[in-house]
Scaffold this active site. Structure first.
Site, PDB file in Angstrom:
ATOM      1  N   GLU A   1      33.681  38.980  51.991  1.00 27.83           N
ATOM      2  CA  GLU A   1      32.840  39.826  51.144  1.00 27.83           C
ATOM      3  C   GLU A   1      32.514  39.077  49.876  1.00 27.83           C
ATOM      4  OE1 GLU A   1      34.476  43.752  50.473  1.00 27.83           O
ATOM      5  OE2 GLU A   1      35.420  43.709  52.429  1.00 27.83           O
TER       6      GLU A   1
ATOM      7  N   ARG B   1      41.754  49.808  37.513  1.00 30.15           N
ATOM      8  CA  ARG B   1      42.646  48.795  38.079  1.00 30.15           C
ATOM      9  C   ARG B   1      44.082  49.013  37.608  1.00 30.15           C
ATOM     10  NH1 ARG B   1      46.009  45.536  38.441  1.00 30.15           N
ATOM     11  NH2 ARG B   1      45.955  43.284  38.690  1.00 30.15           N
TER      12      ARG B   1
ATOM     13  N   LYS C   1      32.423  38.679  45.894  1.00 26.79           N
ATOM     14  CA  LYS C   1      33.338  39.174  44.874  1.00 26.79           C
ATOM     15  C   LYS C   1      32.506  39.663  43.690  1.00 26.79           C
ATOM     16  CE  LYS C   1      37.537  37.926  42.472  1.00 26.79           C
ATOM     17  NZ  LYS C   1      37.055  38.430  41.187  1.00 26.79           N
TER      18      LYS C   1
ATOM     19  N   LYS D   1      41.270  35.529  47.500  1.00 26.07           N
ATOM     20  CA  LYS D   1      40.081  35.272  46.681  1.00 26.07           C
ATOM     21  C   LYS D   1      39.832  33.777  46.588  1.00 26.07           C
ATOM     22  CE  LYS D   1      42.975  36.325  42.665  1.00 26.07           C
ATOM     23  NZ  LYS D   1      43.311  37.343  41.671  1.00 26.07           N
TER      24      LYS D   1
ATOM     25  N   ARG E   1      36.984  47.571  38.741  1.00 23.34           N
ATOM     26  CA  ARG E   1      37.530  48.068  39.999  1.00 23.34           C
ATOM     27  C   ARG E   1      37.888  49.539  39.807  1.00 23.34           C
ATOM     28  NH1 ARG E   1      42.289  45.472  43.623  1.00 23.34           N
ATOM     29  NH2 ARG E   1      42.343  47.055  45.249  1.00 23.34           N
TER      30      ARG E   1
HETATM   31  P1  ATP Z   1      43.899  40.891  40.202  1.00 21.93           P
HETATM   32  O1  ATP Z   1      43.083  42.126  40.195  1.00 21.93           O
HETATM   33  O2  ATP Z   1      44.022  40.269  41.553  1.00 21.93           O
HETATM   34  O3  ATP Z   1      45.189  40.997  39.453  1.00 21.93           O
HETATM   35  P2  ATP Z   1      42.075  39.834  38.324  1.00 21.93           P
HETATM   36  O4  ATP Z   1      41.986  41.140  37.638  1.00 21.93           O
HETATM   37  O5  ATP Z   1      42.224  38.607  37.499  1.00 21.93           O
HETATM   38  O6  ATP Z   1      43.203  39.786  39.403  1.00 21.93           O
HETATM   39  P3  ATP Z   1      40.370  38.605  40.144  1.00 21.93           P
HETATM   40  O7  ATP Z   1      41.357  37.522  40.297  1.00 21.93           O
HETATM   41  O8  ATP Z   1      39.079  38.196  39.577  1.00 21.93           O
HETATM   42  O9  ATP Z   1      40.854  39.774  39.257  1.00 21.93           O
HETATM   43  O10 ATP Z   1      40.114  39.239  41.603  1.00 21.93           O
HETATM   44  C1  ATP Z   1      40.550  40.421  42.156  1.00 21.93           C
HETATM   45  C2  ATP Z   1      39.595  41.564  41.839  1.00 21.93           C
HETATM   46  O11 ATP Z   1      38.314  41.354  42.401  1.00 21.93           O
HETATM   47  C3  ATP Z   1      39.969  42.893  42.444  1.00 21.93           C
HETATM   48  O12 ATP Z   1      40.984  43.538  41.736  1.00 21.93           O
HETATM   49  C4  ATP Z   1      38.648  43.659  42.394  1.00 21.93           C
HETATM   50  O13 ATP Z   1      38.520  44.280  41.131  1.00 21.93           O
HETATM   51  C5  ATP Z   1      37.604  42.577  42.435  1.00 21.93           C
HETATM   52  N1  ATP Z   1      36.706  42.597  43.613  1.00 21.93           N
HETATM   53  C6  ATP Z   1      35.404  42.292  43.558  1.00 21.93           C
HETATM   54  N2  ATP Z   1      34.835  42.354  44.752  1.00 21.93           N
HETATM   55  C7  ATP Z   1      35.790  42.727  45.628  1.00 21.93           C
HETATM   56  C8  ATP Z   1      35.803  42.957  47.047  1.00 21.93           C
HETATM   57  N3  ATP Z   1      34.715  42.808  47.787  1.00 21.93           N
HETATM   58  N4  ATP Z   1      36.991  43.312  47.605  1.00 21.93           N
HETATM   59  C9  ATP Z   1      38.098  43.460  46.847  1.00 21.93           C
HETATM   60  N5  ATP Z   1      38.135  43.257  45.513  1.00 21.93           N
HETATM   61  C10 ATP Z   1      36.997  42.886  44.900  1.00 21.93           C
END
Ligand code: ATP
Length: 572
Positions: A239, A261, A241, A412, A246
Site C-alpha cells: 500500500e 495514534r 504510505k 514500512k 492515523r
Molecule cells: P509508528 O507509527 O510505526 O510508531 P511513526 O509514527 O514514526 O511510527 P511511520 O514510521 O512513518 O510512523 O509509519 C507508520 C505509520 O504510517 C502508521 O502508524 C500510519 O499512521 C501510517 N500509514 C500510512 N499509510 C498507511 C497504510 N497504508 N497502512 C498502515 N499505516 C499507514
C-alpha cells in the site's frame, strides 16, 4: 477500602525505586481492593480518573487549587504561593496546612467527589466542591488528592506496571499474555483489572472488543530494501504510505468516536470525518482504521503534511474543515456488526473493507496491489516517491491484526532508509543539564534522552542532545520539564550517567543523528559483555511530539536494528 488506606499504598510506592518491589506493592493493593473499587484504584494510582481515551480532565490549574486550599485552611493565597515557589509541590503544602483529622472517607465516595469535580462545568462550582472535599480529608490524604487533581501524582507506575501486578495477582506468569491481550483490545487497564477481579482469568480469556474502547494500534517494522520485503513476506500486499493522521474510527448507530495514534479521543477535531462516516457507512457497528489527509479535489493530489497538520488546533476547526476537508484513506477493518475482524487474515479483512467502502465519498480505500516480485515492489515504491509520498507499507497476507504490537506483519519502506542513517529516531527526555557558556543563562543546555525497553518497561539512555532547538524552544522546554522534575532518577529509567535534573519520562522528541555507535556510557542494548548504543551528533528535529506517549518512542530493539541496517548499507 478507605482513601487513607489507598494513600498508605501510595506512600509505600513513593518510597521505592525498584520496579519489582513496586509490582509487589501493587499486587497487594489490587488484592485488597474489592471488585467495584479496583478499576478506580487503578486509575487513581495512574493519576487519572478514567482511561485517558475518555478525555476526562479536572480543569483545575495550580492557581485554582491554591485558591481552594487557601479557603479550606484559612491561609492567605499569597502565603501558599510563596510556599509553592519554594517547594514546587502543592500536595506537600496541603499536608502541612491541614491540621484536622478528616472524616475517614471511603475510596468510592472520594472517587465520586473527584469525578464530580472534573465533570462540573463552572470554575467557581469546581472550586467550591474542592474546598468541601478538602475539609473532609486529613493532611496525609489531601497530599495525594491534590497531586492527582493538578496532574502531578507521579508514582512512577504505568499501564505496564499494572499489567505486571495483575499477572502476579492471577498467579501464573503465563497468564500475562491473556491480560495483555485483553488490554490491547480495550486500552483500559482499569476495566481489565475489574474483569479479572470479578470473573477470574476466564473472564479475560473471553474478553471481547467493544465499540468505544480503542484497540491498541498495530505498528510496522522497517527494512531498507524491496528485496527484504519479499524475503520476509513472500507474496504480500503493498500500500502507499499516506502522511497524515492515523485515526481509529468507532461507529455505533449515529454515534462516532475518533481516536489518534496515541489513543486520545479526537472526535471534535474531525467534524468532516464524523459527518463522512455517518454518510458513507450504513452499518451499525464498525471499527476501522485509516490515515486522514487533505487532498486537492481539483487535481486529486495530496496537500503537503503542513496543511493537514493545521487541523491540530483548538479554535477555527469548522472553518479549516471547510477550507481543507480531509479524506480518510482506510487500510484496515477491525470490527463489523458484532464480529471481531482482528483475528482474521489481512486479506480477508481487506476484502470485507472493500465491500464496506463500495460507495463512499469521505472514506476512501487505500491503494493496494498484491505481488511477489521484487521489481514490482521497487516500481511501486518509486512511483509513490515520485508522487511526493513518504514510502510504502507491505503487509503479510495471512496475518491477523496484532493489536498493540510492532512486528513484521506490517513493514514500512521509506525513502530515507536508503543511504546512511537518514531516518529519524524518537526518544524520551529523561533529564536535563544546566548548560555552560551562553546557554547557562537559559538554565538548560542539553537533555538526556533514552529509548524504550518494552520487556523491562524501562527507558534506557542513548544520548545527550544539545542542539536543534531555538532559544525560545529551550526556554519553553525548561519550563515544561520543571513541571515534571523529580528528586531522584525515575524508577523506570535505567542510566549510568546522571542528569543535573531528573524528570518524569513523559516527552518524546524526534532527533536526527549521523550514525549509531557503540558506547559503554549508555544503557540501551548494554549487556554484561557488550557496550550500549549511542547516537552520534544528535540534533532535535522536532519539538515535543504530542502524538506520542513515552512508550511510543523507538525501542532498544529498533536501535539495534538500525545499527545493523547502517552497517549493512555501508558494506554494500
Ligand atoms: P509508528 O507509527 O510505526 O510508531 P511513526 O509514527 O514514526 O511510527 P511511520 O514510521 O512513518 O510512523 O509509519 C507508520 C505509520 O504510517 C502508521 O502508524 C500510519 O499512521 C501510517 N500509514 C500510512 N499509510 C498507511 C497504510 N497504508 N497502512 C498502515 N499505516 C499507514
Amino acid at each position: 477500602m478507605t482513601l487513607r488506606e489507598l494513600a498508605e499504598y501510595f506512600h509505600r510506592l513513593e518510597q521505592t525505586t525498584s520496579r519489582l518491589e513496586m509490582a509487589d506493592i501493587l499486587r497487594d493493593l489490587l488484592e485488597r481492593a474489592e471488585g467495584e473499587e479496583v478499576d478506580k484504584v487503578v486509575y487513581l494510582t495512574l493519576g487519572e480518573l478514567m482511561p485517558p481515551f475518555r478525555g476526562v480532565e479536572f480543569g483545575i490549574s495550580e492557581k485554582l487549587a491554591i485558591e481552594a486550599l487557601s479557603k479550606a485552611c484559612g491561609v492567605k493565597v499569597k502565603t501558599i504561593e510563596g510556599l509553592y515557589k519554594e517547594r514546587g509541590d502543592l500536595g506537600e503544602i496541603a499536608q502541612e496546612l491541614i491540621k484536622w483529622q478528616g472524616r475517614s472517607l471511603s475510596l468510592l465516595k472520594v472517587y465520586q467527589e473527584l469525578l464530580d469535580i472534573a465533570l462540573t462545568r463552572g470554575t467557581l462550582d469546581k472550586v467550591m466542591r474542592l474546598i468541601n472535599l478538602l475539609k473532609g480529608l486529613s493532611g496525609f490524604e489531601a497530599k495525594y488528592a491534590i497531586r492527582i487533581i493538578v496532574g502531578k501524582l507521579r508514582l512512577g507506575v504505568g499501564d505496564a506496571t499494572i499489567i505486571d501486578a495483575l499477572s502476579l495477582l492471577a498467579g501464573y506468569k503465563d497468564l500475562k499474555q491473556t491480560i495483555e491481550r485483553a488490554y490491547n483490545l480495550c486500552s483500559d487497564i482499569g476495566l481489565v483489572a475489574k474483569k479479572l477481579k470479578e470473573g477470574g482469568i476466564s473472564a479475560l480469556e473471553d474478553f471481547k472488543i467493544q465499540v468505544g474502547y480503542p484497540i491498541r494500534m498495530a505498528l510496522a517494522e522497517r527494512v531498507s530494501s524491496a528485496e527484504e520485503i519479499i524475503k520476509k513476506l513472500g507474496r504480500c500486499a503493498l500500500e502507499v504510505k499516506y502522511d497524515g493522521f492515523r485515526l481509529q474510527v468507532h461507529k455505533e448507530d449515529q454515534k462516532v468516536e475518533i481516536y489518534s495514534r496515541n489513543l486520545e479521543r479526537m472526535t471534535e477535531m474531525f467534524p468532516d470525518i464524523v459527518k463522512g462516516i455517518l454518510e458513507d457507512l450504513s452499518f451499525k457497528y464498525v471499527i476501522l482504521e485509516g490515515e486522514a489527509l487533505a487532498i486537492n479535489e481539483e487535481t486529486g493530489e495530496f496537500y503537503p503534511f503542513q496543511i493537514t497538520i493545521q487541523r491540530k488546533r483548538k479554535y477555527g476547526i469548522e472553518e479549516y474543515s471547510k477550507e481543507y476537508p480531509l479524506k480518510l484513506f482506510c487500510f484496515d477493518l477491525l470490527y463489523l456488526e458484532g464480529e471481531d475482524y482482528t483475528v482474521k487474515p489481512f486479506i480477508e479483512r481487506r476484502r470485507k473493507l472493500e465491500e464496506v467502502l463500495r460507495k463512499t465519498n469521505t472514506l476512501k480505500l487505500s491503494e493496494m496491489i498484491i505481488t511477489d516480485q521484487v521489481k514490482e515492489v521497487e516500481n511501486f515504491f518509486e512511483e509513490a516517491i515520485t508522487r511526493g509520498l513518504e514510502g510504502i507499507m507491505a503487509k503479510r497476507l495471512d496475518a491477523p491484526y496484532t493489536a498493540g504490537s510492532r512486528n513484521f506483519n506490517w513493514i514500512k519502506l521509506k525513502r530515507s532508509y536508503k543511504g546512511s542513517l537518514a531516518d529519524t529516531i524518537d526518544v524520551v527526555i529523561l533529564g536535563y543539564y544546566y548548560g555552560k557558556g551562553a546557554r547557562s543563562k537559559l538554565g538548560i543546555g542539553g537533555v538526556l534522552v533514552g529509548v524504550y525497553d518494552p520487556q523491562r518497561d524501562t527507558f534506557k539512555t542513548v544520548s545527550k542532545v544539545g542542539s536543534g532547538f531555538t532559544e525560545e524552544e529551550w526556554i519553553k522546554l525548561k519550563k515544561l520539564l520543571d513541571e515534571i522534575k523529580l528528586e531522584h532518577k525515575h524508577a523506570r529509567v535505567d542510566s549510568l550517567i546522571s542528569a543535573d535534573v531528573w524528570v518524569e519520562p513523559r516527552y518524546v522528541i524526534t532527533v536526527r543523528s549521523d550514525e549509531i555507535t557503540r558506547s559503554p556510557l549508555h544503557t540501551a542494548g548494554r549487556t554484561i559483555e557488550e557496550p550500549g548504543y549511542a547516537l552520534r551528533f544528535p540534533r532535535a528535529v522536532s519539538f515535543i511530539r504530542e502524538d506520542k506517549a513515552p512508550e511510543d518512542a523507538n525501542t532498544v530493539e529498533e536501535i539495534k536494528r538500525l545499527y545493523e541496517l547502517q552497517r549493512k548499507v555501508s558494506i554494500e
